[in-house]
Design a protein around this motif. Structure first.
Motif, PDB file in Angstrom:
ATOM      1  N   LEU A 137       0.859  -1.178   0.000  1.00 26.65           N
ATOM      2  CA  LEU A 137       0.000   0.000   0.000  1.00 26.65           C
ATOM      3  C   LEU A 137       0.896   1.230   0.000  1.00 26.65           C
ATOM      4  CD1 LEU A 137      -2.731   1.528   0.468  1.00 26.65           C
ATOM      5  CD2 LEU A 137      -2.323   1.212   2.912  1.00 26.65           C
ATOM      6  N   SER A 138       0.735   2.077  -0.990  1.00 21.89           N
ATOM      7  CA  SER A 138       1.461   3.338  -1.045  1.00 21.89           C
ATOM      8  C   SER A 138       0.568   4.396  -0.405  1.00 21.89           C
ATOM      9  CB  SER A 138       1.782   3.700  -2.500  1.00 21.89           C
ATOM     10  OG  SER A 138       2.420   4.951  -2.557  1.00 21.89           O
ATOM     11  N   LEU A 139       1.041   4.983   0.687  1.00 25.70           N
ATOM     12  CA  LEU A 139       0.216   5.901   1.471  1.00 25.70           C
ATOM     13  C   LEU A 139       0.905   7.249   1.615  1.00 25.70           C
ATOM     14  CD1 LEU A 139      -2.350   6.184   3.225  1.00 25.70           C
ATOM     15  CD2 LEU A 139      -1.019   5.296   5.145  1.00 25.70           C
ATOM     16  N   GLY A 140       0.175   8.309   1.324  1.00 22.30           N
ATOM     17  CA  GLY A 140       0.671   9.669   1.485  1.00 22.30           C
ATOM     18  C   GLY A 140      -0.240  10.447   2.413  1.00 22.30           C
ATOM     19  N   PHE A 149       4.313  16.757   5.106  1.00 20.85           N
ATOM     20  CA  PHE A 149       3.908  15.634   4.279  1.00 20.85           C
ATOM     21  C   PHE A 149       4.712  14.390   4.631  1.00 20.85           C
ATOM     22  CE2 PHE A 149       3.273  19.570   1.957  1.00 20.85           C
ATOM     23  CZ  PHE A 149       1.941  19.451   1.578  1.00 20.85           C
ATOM     24  N   ALA A 150       4.071  13.251   4.525  1.00 21.26           N
ATOM     25  CA  ALA A 150       4.737  11.966   4.754  1.00 21.26           C
ATOM     26  C   ALA A 150       4.226  10.987   3.698  1.00 21.26           C
ATOM     27  CB  ALA A 150       4.429  11.431   6.145  1.00 21.26           C
ATOM     28  N   ALA A 151       5.103  10.095   3.244  1.00 20.86           N
ATOM     29  CA  ALA A 151       4.711   9.072   2.272  1.00 20.86           C
ATOM     30  C   ALA A 151       5.578   7.844   2.491  1.00 20.86           C
ATOM     31  CB  ALA A 151       4.869   9.584   0.854  1.00 20.86           C
ATOM     32  N   GLN A 152       4.981   6.688   2.276  1.00 20.47           N
ATOM     33  CA  GLN A 152       5.709   5.438   2.443  1.00 20.47           C
ATOM     34  C   GLN A 152       4.937   4.324   1.743  1.00 20.47           C
ATOM     35  OE1 GLN A 152       7.093   4.650   6.449  1.00 20.47           O
ATOM     36  NE2 GLN A 152       6.885   2.450   6.148  1.00 20.47           N
ATOM     37  N   VAL A 153       5.661   3.292   1.322  1.00 18.84           N
ATOM     38  CA  VAL A 153       5.047   2.082   0.801  1.00 18.84           C
ATOM     39  C   VAL A 153       5.043   1.053   1.933  1.00 18.84           C
ATOM     40  CG1 VAL A 153       5.204   0.237  -0.899  1.00 18.84           C
ATOM     41  CG2 VAL A 153       5.756   2.585  -1.557  1.00 18.84           C
TER      42      VAL A 153
END
Length: 160
Positions: free
Chosen positions: A67-70, A110-114
């Motif tokens: 899941l790619s979540l931003g 901002f934050a994003a991670q898979v």
């Protein structure tokens, strides 16, 4: 006249394989969007609690590998005092897979991670919670009266 079946040459076979691999790669890039829903009856997903509180959540059947979540966050400002906080993403109500802090600067972060979903592939339902808490700022007034609040929203959530 007899007909002979000829074996395709190596280059012909290679061209067919390259075309098939390219098609598979294009198919692998298809993405499904995952909706998140606010957990509060308040007009905006802000929270002023000092303990972690879920502000967004979703439930899915994990059929993909990741899941790619931003996410986006902002603290509150009450009477000239900025509010800071912390956030975390929890899977299956037990596993914290992302976390961070919200600086007391009254600016967007901002934050994003898979996120790897393979440990959860056997589950029929996987609950994903996005939680925030206030760690600094005033303790009265603010958006809901309990002090400065932390606002957050998912920017994107793609099943890969």
């Amino acid at each position: 006249m007899p007909q002979h079946a000829t074996t395709p040459s190596f280059l012909e076979r290679l061209a067919v394989l390259e075309e098939q691999v390219a098609t598979l790669r294009r198919t692998g890039w298809e993405r499904d969007e995952l909706p998140f829903y606010p957990t509060s009856m308040r007009a905006m997903p802000y929270d002023d609690a000092t303990a972690f509180t879920s502000v967004w959540e979703s439930v899915l059947t994990p059929r993909t590998a990741s899941l790619s979540l931003g996410l986006v966050f902002i603290g509150d400002q009450v009477s000239g005092t900025n509010t800071g906080g912390a956030w975390q993403v929890v899977l299956a109500e037990a596993d914290t897979v992302m976390s961070g802090s919200v600086a007391a600067t009254f600016s967007y972060q901002f934050a994003a991670q898979v996120i790897d979903l393979t440990p959860y592939r056997t589950l029929t339902e996987l609950k994903i919670q996005i939680q925030v808490r206030r760690t600094s700022g005033v303790t009265t007034g603010g958006k809901f009266g309990g002090g400065g609040a932390i606002g957050m929203a998912p920017r994107f959530a793609r099943l890969l």
